[in-house]
Design an enzyme around this catalytic site. Structure first.
Site, PDB file in Angstrom:
ATOM      1  N   ASN A   1      -7.835   1.716  -5.313  1.00 49.82           N
ATOM      2  CA  ASN A   1      -6.616   2.344  -5.008  1.00 49.82           C
ATOM      3  C   ASN A   1      -5.111   1.476  -4.548  1.00 49.82           C
ATOM      4  O   ASN A   1      -4.693   0.936  -5.309  1.00 49.82           O
ATOM      5  CB  ASN A   1      -6.960   3.695  -4.536  1.00 49.82           C
ATOM      6  CG  ASN A   1      -5.677   4.561  -4.456  1.00 49.82           C
ATOM      7  OD1 ASN A   1      -4.472   4.328  -4.505  1.00 49.82           O
ATOM      8  ND2 ASN A   1      -6.355   5.814  -3.611  1.00 49.82           N
ATOM      9  N   ASP A   2      -5.608   1.349  -3.458  1.00 52.70           N
ATOM     10  CA  ASP A   2      -4.127   0.238  -2.446  1.00 52.70           C
ATOM     11  C   ASP A   2      -4.166  -0.796  -3.573  1.00 52.70           C
ATOM     12  O   ASP A   2      -2.961  -1.456  -3.287  1.00 52.70           O
ATOM     13  CB  ASP A   2      -4.809   0.193  -0.795  1.00 52.70           C
ATOM     14  CG  ASP A   2      -5.245   1.953  -0.432  1.00 52.70           C
ATOM     15  OD1 ASP A   2      -3.958   2.941  -0.700  1.00 52.70           O
ATOM     16  OD2 ASP A   2      -6.023   1.624   0.404  1.00 52.70           O
ATOM     17  N   VAL A   3      -4.814  -1.200  -4.035  1.00 56.30           N
ATOM     18  CA  VAL A   3      -5.195  -2.405  -4.596  1.00 56.30           C
ATOM     19  C   VAL A   3      -3.467  -2.411  -5.961  1.00 56.30           C
ATOM     20  O   VAL A   3      -3.082  -3.819  -6.656  1.00 56.30           O
ATOM     21  CB  VAL A   3      -5.999  -3.421  -4.851  1.00 56.30           C
ATOM     22  CG1 VAL A   3      -6.498  -3.853  -3.753  1.00 56.30           C
ATOM     23  CG2 VAL A   3      -6.715  -2.866  -5.809  1.00 56.30           C
TER      24      VAL A   3
ATOM     25  N   ALA B   1      -6.494   3.078   2.841  1.00 55.68           N
ATOM     26  CA  ALA B   1      -5.210   2.985   4.184  1.00 55.68           C
ATOM     27  C   ALA B   1      -4.802   4.394   3.990  1.00 55.68           C
ATOM     28  O   ALA B   1      -3.665   4.335   4.634  1.00 55.68           O
ATOM     29  CB  ALA B   1      -4.035   2.019   3.204  1.00 55.68           C
TER      30      ALA B   1
END
Lengths: 482, 120
Positions: free
Chosen positions: A403-405, A444
């Site tokens: 997700n965050d990456v 995050a």
């Protein structure tokens, strides 16, 4: 003669061990020679430990009456410690590896701290330099021990929420000052020969207590997403503590090995922090990962869910696919199913590659290990800098449990907590499929605009289950054609 | 002939400086794919602390020192054995695919060179 043996054999063995450690680590710079590298280092360790028992011929006079008991205790401790850790290390799951490394690292820090404790208990007139080095190593080792335990608890999700309160950094600094103060008082007592207010044992106990509490307090506010960096810092710290205690014990093997790890761990920490575009002090002292107080710019559009089978068939007829695995894949244990699906695509002539973000998983490189465990050959695996330019010419980016990456906000939205972090440009691929457990935020806690982009389709479900469905779909296609 | 030596003052600092520089250079070449095994491998290397712990244990003169020394050896041995076990397990999993894929980036070719060098 006996004294000669007690000097010559350990001395030669430690030299050999130091050479093997350095050469072994050097061998670890390539996946091909790495297994041989760790084995060389292991041989070095074995030689050094065996040789350390030759010190029985050179123990100080006061210890001679206890020698038999000491030898037995040392032997039992080695068997117990090594046996338990070996057994646990052999059966732990690959996904739980970061926690395990944290624990082993804490043990090393604890060993350095306890060595320092024994040295302090029997401290005579060895000089101020050695006393200060002993105390410094003790603080670093103890902080590494308690900090690593907290890191373990967070990664193992025993402890779920970071604990934060107002003025936390001030309290931590205060705690550190107390620890240093107690250490300074200890130096003062030894230097001046004045009578201490408490017994020396009590002061040593308070000193270690403070250092341990400081380690806990320092690690508590750091969020789970930052734990890899934290473990890496503690890894370097333990190395440093070992090197310092090595100086105290006049043992060059400890000094060299400890310092090599201290430097290596520091470099690794910086690399990791750079990959997340954050400074190390920012990781340690800011409250990243807390529920952000400001509102994020609202994301326009809706998520478009599709069936797993549709996604699979689309990819079967694509020319090129880049798979972006994340920790969600590991959680659902879907790596093997994913590779099975990838093998089907490869057999159908699709060019498939894996793109790994430096902080995918919970430890740098953990995703590489998990894919390797599933049998994915490492020449299909690419790191961010090697593959990121290929996304615009790629048909499909398959984001699976990440997700965050892949959050484009890292490039554009200055108010986003992930702003500035290098990301995999999944949004630049012609099409993007995202396999995700449900509508939710990443580790995050940030919304992801990629999921709402017009060329993105969402496949909801457990990663392993979705992969199984995709395999079915592609196989069914083959059967229909035949 | 005698083999005892004392590492004091600047000699200690020289040793630290050289070892630190060596570690920095050695690790600088490790590709990102190996970062986890590397972290765990360097974690194993500082398990050498067990050697210091054994030394302290053998020189213990009273029950307090024996008890603390026992823990030092226990923890150090755990660090070394556990670190080795997990690192070895991880590294055993890395394997290359049979088909010679055409990746001609500099990093890949250096891996192939290393493969030739190791000979197995």
């Amino acid at each position: 003669m006996l004294t000669l043996i007690s000097q010559l054999i350990p001395g030669a063995a430690y030299l050999l061990a130091a050479i093997l450690f350095m050469y072994g680590l050097k061998q670890m710079s390539s996946p091909v020679s790495a297994p041989a590298g760790i084995r060389l280092a292991g041989v070095g360790m074995l030689i050094a430990v065996l040789a350390s028992f030759f010190n029985v011929f050179g123990v100080k006079a006061a210890a001679k009456p206890h020698l038999m008991v000491n030898i037995i205790l040392a032997g039992v401790a080695i068997l117990l410690g090594a046996g338990a850790a070996w057994w646990k290390g052999r059966q732990v799951k690959m996904t739980a590896m970061p926690q395990m490394v944290a624990i082993y690292n804490g043990m090393g820090g604890g060993a350095a701290a306890t060595i320092a404790a024994v040295e302090l208990l029997g401290f005579g007139s060895e000089g101020m330099t050695r006393l200060i080095v002993t105390l410094t190593g003790a603080v670093i080792g103890a902080v590494s021990l308690s900090g690593s335990i907290i890191a373990w608890a967070k990664l193992d999700e025993v402890m779920k929420k970071p604990l934060r309160f107002k003025g936390q950094n001030l309290v931590n600094i205060f705690m550190l000052l107390i620890t240093v103060g107690v250490a300074a008082y200890f130096v003062y007592i030894v230097a001046s020969g004045t009578a201490p207010i408490l017994s020396l044992h009590a002061i040593i106990a308070i000193f270690f207590g403070c250092a341990l509490v400081f380690g806990v307090m320092m690690t508590l506010p750091i969020g789970g997403a930052d734990m890899p960096v934290v473990i890496s810092i503690y890894n370097a710290a333990t190395g440093l503590a070992v090197a310092l205690e090595g100086y105290v014990l006049q043992n060059p093997a400890l000094m060299i090995a400890g310092m090599v790890v201290g430097a290596a761990g520091t470099l690794l920490t910086l690399l990791m922090a750079k990959a997340m575009n954050r400074s190390v002090s920012n990781v340690l002292f800011s409250d990243f990962g807390a529920e952000s107080k400001h509102k994020h710019s609202a994301i326009k559009g809706t998520e478009r869910p599709v069936e797993a089978s549709d996604a699979a068939i689309f990819m079967r007829y694509a020319k090129s696919v880049i798979v972006i695995p994340g920790y969600g894949l590991a959680v659902s244990q879907g790596q093997e199913k994913l590779y099975e699906f990838v093998k089907l695509l490869l057999a159908a002539g699709v060019k498939v590659r894996f793109a790994i973000h430096p902080v995918a998983g919970r430890m740098p490189g953990q995703m590489d290990v998990l894919l390797a465990e599933a049998g994915v050959p490492y020449d299909l695996i690419f790191q961010l800098s090697d593959i990121n330019d290929d996304f615009p010419t790629t048909d499909v980016a398959l984001v699976i449990g990440a997700n965050d990456v892949v959050n484009p906000a890292a490039r554009t939205d200055k108010s986003s907590p992930v702003y500035g972090m290098p990301i995999l440009d999944a949004d630049k691929a012609r099409h993007c499929y995202v396999i995700k457990r449900g509508q939710g935020k990443g580790y995050a806690g940030v919304e992801n605009a990629l999921f709402y982009a017009p060329n993105t389709n969402m496949v909801y479900g457990d990663a392993a289950a979705v992969c199984a469905e995709m395999i079915e779909a592609v196989r069914g296609l083959g059967a229909a054609a035949a | 002939m005698h083999f005892s030596f004392a590492i004091s003052g600047f000699v200690g600092l020289y040793l630290f400086m050289l070892a630190g520089f060596g570690g920095w250079v050695i690790i600088g070449n490790v590709p990102a794919i190996l970062h986890t095994p590397l972290m765990s491998g360097s974690n194993f290397v500082h398990g050498i602390v067990v050697v210091g712990a054994v030394f302290v244990m053998l020189n213990a003169t009273n029950p307090a020192e024996q008890a603390i020394g026992f823990f030092a050896v226990l923890l150090g041995a755990g660090n070394a054995a556990g670190g080795y076990a997990v690192t070895d397990r991880m590294l055993a999993m890395f394997q290359t695919s049979g088909h010679a894929a055409a990746h001609k980036t500099a990093k890949r070719s250096s891996i192939k060179k290393a493969a030739k060098g190791s000979g197995s």
